[in-house]
Write a protein that holds these residues in place. Structure first.
Motif, PDB file in Angstrom:
ATOM      1  N   GLY A 139     -30.876 -63.448  39.007  1.00  0.00           N
ATOM      2  CA  GLY A 139     -30.264 -62.567  38.012  1.00  0.00           C
ATOM      3  C   GLY A 139     -30.191 -63.210  36.634  1.00  0.00           C
ATOM      4  O   GLY A 139     -30.506 -62.570  35.616  1.00  0.00           O
ATOM      5  N   ILE A 140     -29.792 -64.461  36.596  1.00  0.00           N
ATOM      6  CA  ILE A 140     -29.680 -65.185  35.326  1.00  0.00           C
ATOM      7  C   ILE A 140     -31.055 -65.349  34.676  1.00  0.00           C
ATOM      8  O   ILE A 140     -31.222 -65.143  33.470  1.00  0.00           O
ATOM      9  CB  ILE A 140     -29.007 -66.559  35.540  1.00  0.00           C
ATOM     10  CG1 ILE A 140     -27.527 -66.367  35.902  1.00  0.00           C
ATOM     11  CG2 ILE A 140     -29.148 -67.440  34.306  1.00  0.00           C
ATOM     12  CD1 ILE A 140     -26.853 -67.614  36.462  1.00  0.00           C
ATOM     13  N   ALA A 141     -32.053 -65.712  35.481  1.00  0.00           N
ATOM     14  CA  ALA A 141     -33.414 -65.896  34.944  1.00  0.00           C
ATOM     15  C   ALA A 141     -33.952 -64.580  34.381  1.00  0.00           C
ATOM     16  O   ALA A 141     -34.555 -64.558  33.302  1.00  0.00           O
ATOM     17  CB  ALA A 141     -34.346 -66.434  36.031  1.00  0.00           C
ATOM     18  N   ALA A 142     -33.724 -63.477  35.103  1.00  0.00           N
ATOM     19  CA  ALA A 142     -34.197 -62.172  34.628  1.00  0.00           C
ATOM     20  C   ALA A 142     -33.514 -61.816  33.307  1.00  0.00           C
ATOM     21  O   ALA A 142     -34.159 -61.308  32.378  1.00  0.00           O
ATOM     22  CB  ALA A 142     -33.923 -61.096  35.677  1.00  0.00           C
ATOM     23  N   TRP A 143     -32.222 -62.091  33.209  1.00  0.00           N
ATOM     24  CA  TRP A 143     -31.480 -61.812  31.975  1.00  0.00           C
ATOM     25  C   TRP A 143     -32.037 -62.666  30.828  1.00  0.00           C
ATOM     26  O   TRP A 143     -32.245 -62.182  29.719  1.00  0.00           O
ATOM     27  CB  TRP A 143     -29.994 -62.077  32.199  1.00  0.00           C
ATOM     28  CG  TRP A 143     -29.109 -61.724  31.026  1.00  0.00           C
ATOM     29  CD1 TRP A 143     -29.392 -60.866  29.994  1.00  0.00           C
ATOM     30  CD2 TRP A 143     -27.806 -62.236  30.762  1.00  0.00           C
ATOM     31  NE1 TRP A 143     -28.336 -60.807  29.122  1.00  0.00           N
ATOM     32  CE2 TRP A 143     -27.345 -61.634  29.561  1.00  0.00           C
ATOM     33  CE3 TRP A 143     -26.976 -63.128  31.424  1.00  0.00           C
ATOM     34  CZ2 TRP A 143     -26.103 -61.904  29.013  1.00  0.00           C
ATOM     35  CZ3 TRP A 143     -25.727 -63.392  30.882  1.00  0.00           C
ATOM     36  CH2 TRP A 143     -25.298 -62.798  29.692  1.00  0.00           C
ATOM     37  N   ASN A 144     -32.283 -63.936  31.112  1.00  0.00           N
ATOM     38  CA  ASN A 144     -32.832 -64.821  30.077  1.00  0.00           C
ATOM     39  C   ASN A 144     -34.202 -64.343  29.590  1.00  0.00           C
ATOM     40  O   ASN A 144     -34.486 -64.357  28.397  1.00  0.00           O
ATOM     41  CB  ASN A 144     -32.935 -66.262  30.594  1.00  0.00           C
ATOM     42  CG  ASN A 144     -31.609 -66.978  30.555  1.00  0.00           C
ATOM     43  OD1 ASN A 144     -30.757 -66.696  29.720  1.00  0.00           O
ATOM     44  ND2 ASN A 144     -31.413 -67.913  31.468  1.00  0.00           N
ATOM     45  N   VAL A 158     -41.925 -68.525  32.289  1.00  0.00           N
ATOM     46  CA  VAL A 158     -42.058 -69.131  33.623  1.00  0.00           C
ATOM     47  C   VAL A 158     -40.927 -70.135  33.864  1.00  0.00           C
ATOM     48  O   VAL A 158     -40.330 -70.155  34.946  1.00  0.00           O
ATOM     49  CB  VAL A 158     -43.438 -69.804  33.776  1.00  0.00           C
ATOM     50  CG1 VAL A 158     -43.510 -70.621  35.056  1.00  0.00           C
ATOM     51  CG2 VAL A 158     -44.540 -68.751  33.745  1.00  0.00           C
ATOM     52  N   LEU A 159     -40.618 -70.945  32.854  1.00  0.00           N
ATOM     53  CA  LEU A 159     -39.550 -71.943  33.004  1.00  0.00           C
ATOM     54  C   LEU A 159     -38.203 -71.310  33.303  1.00  0.00           C
ATOM     55  O   LEU A 159     -37.352 -71.929  33.934  1.00  0.00           O
ATOM     56  CB  LEU A 159     -39.449 -72.816  31.746  1.00  0.00           C
ATOM     57  CG  LEU A 159     -40.494 -73.910  31.606  1.00  0.00           C
ATOM     58  CD1 LEU A 159     -40.365 -74.604  30.257  1.00  0.00           C
ATOM     59  CD2 LEU A 159     -40.376 -74.931  32.727  1.00  0.00           C
ATOM     60  N   SER A 160     -38.000 -70.066  32.862  1.00  0.00           N
ATOM     61  CA  SER A 160     -36.741 -69.382  33.141  1.00  0.00           C
ATOM     62  C   SER A 160     -36.518 -69.229  34.647  1.00  0.00           C
ATOM     63  O   SER A 160     -35.382 -69.182  35.105  1.00  0.00           O
ATOM     64  CB  SER A 160     -36.722 -68.000  32.473  1.00  0.00           C
ATOM     65  OG  SER A 160     -36.767 -68.131  31.073  1.00  0.00           O
ATOM     66  N   PHE A 161     -37.613 -69.124  35.407  1.00  0.00           N
ATOM     67  CA  PHE A 161     -37.506 -68.943  36.861  1.00  0.00           C
ATOM     68  C   PHE A 161     -37.697 -70.250  37.641  1.00  0.00           C
ATOM     69  O   PHE A 161     -37.683 -70.241  38.862  1.00  0.00           O
ATOM     70  CB  PHE A 161     -38.527 -67.908  37.348  1.00  0.00           C
ATOM     71  CG  PHE A 161     -38.155 -66.501  36.979  1.00  0.00           C
ATOM     72  CD1 PHE A 161     -37.324 -65.754  37.796  1.00  0.00           C
ATOM     73  CD2 PHE A 161     -38.612 -65.931  35.797  1.00  0.00           C
ATOM     74  CE1 PHE A 161     -36.961 -64.461  37.458  1.00  0.00           C
ATOM     75  CE2 PHE A 161     -38.259 -64.642  35.442  1.00  0.00           C
ATOM     76  CZ  PHE A 161     -37.428 -63.904  36.275  1.00  0.00           C
ATOM     77  N   ALA A 162     -37.866 -71.365  36.932  1.00  0.00           N
ATOM     78  CA  ALA A 162     -38.134 -72.636  37.605  1.00  0.00           C
ATOM     79  C   ALA A 162     -37.014 -73.034  38.550  1.00  0.00           C
ATOM     80  O   ALA A 162     -37.256 -73.535  39.646  1.00  0.00           O
ATOM     81  CB  ALA A 162     -38.373 -73.737  36.573  1.00  0.00           C
ATOM     82  N   THR A 163     -35.769 -72.797  38.141  1.00  0.00           N
ATOM     83  CA  THR A 163     -34.642 -73.203  38.991  1.00  0.00           C
ATOM     84  C   THR A 163     -34.618 -72.417  40.302  1.00  0.00           C
ATOM     85  O   THR A 163     -34.237 -72.953  41.337  1.00  0.00           O
ATOM     86  CB  THR A 163     -33.296 -73.008  38.264  1.00  0.00           C
ATOM     87  OG1 THR A 163     -33.215 -71.669  37.780  1.00  0.00           O
ATOM     88  CG2 THR A 163     -33.155 -73.980  37.115  1.00  0.00           C
TER      89      THR A 163
END
Length: 200
Positions: A139-144, A158-163
């Protein structure tokens, strides 16, 4: 040192997971000047998008020249191509120390929703705390990603979803850190962009 800080905070707050959240927030507050610099660099990139596209069109077949011209243009505007990565890199030592802290067994016995903070989703597929962390990170990555300006480099998206990709492999304690820092980043981005507090 991380062990003593976390235990000290846990003593004050009455909870190790809450101590991780507070320690993360303190770290991110300390990194705020670097984050502001990264957001300014992002705005510079957006402002220079037409010129950067023109450079790519002219020198796309010459990688060395392309890199040189892009860097020169960014420097001229008071930024750099990798300024947005500085806050992430600055957090790396803390992430490593936290990871070591929760993999060496010293914090075994502390829990979140009844699940030990040292457990990992990869070894315990029924770990509710692990699944909640993964869901929060998605959810946080999608928001970012939704908040990124048009034309942001693919590597930033891509880095937004790395975690999310390695959340299943880290202990629950490290997942708490990842969720907290990810949420901080999302709120930070929202505030700095929506309120236009960072003029270029």
């Amino acid at each position: 040192m991380v062990h003593e800080i976390l235990l000290g905070l846990a003593g004050l707050l009455g909870s190790v997971p809450l101590a991780i959240v507070v320690a993360t927030l303190l770290l991110r507050a300390g990194l705020l000047p670097l984050s502001i610099r990264a957001y300014r660099a992002e705005r510079v990139r957006a402002k220079l998008a037409p010129q950067l596209a023109e450079i790519r069109e002219r020198h796309g077949h010459e990688p060395a020249v392309l890199a040189e011209k892009t860097t020169a243009l960014m420097r001229e505007a008071g930024s750099g191509p990798f300024a947005g990565l500085v806050p992430m890199l600055a957090q790396a030592p803390f992430i490593w120390l936290l990871y070591r802290e929760f993999t060496n067994g010293d914090m075994r016995g502390h829990s979140l929703f009844g699940f030990d903070l040292t457990q990992r989703l990869i070894g315990h597929p029924g770990l509710l705390a692990g699944w909640l962390i993964v869901a929060a990170l998605v959810g946080i990555a999608a928001w970012n990603v939704r908040q990124l300006p048009a034309g942001s480099p693919v590597y930033v998206r891509v880095l937004s979803f790395a975690t999310v990709a390695f959340a299943a492999f880290v202990p629950v304690a490290a997942g708490i850190y990842l969720v907290t820092t990810g949420l901080w980043t999302a709120v930070e981005r929202f505030v700095f962009r929506q309120r236009s507090v960072l003029p270029v």
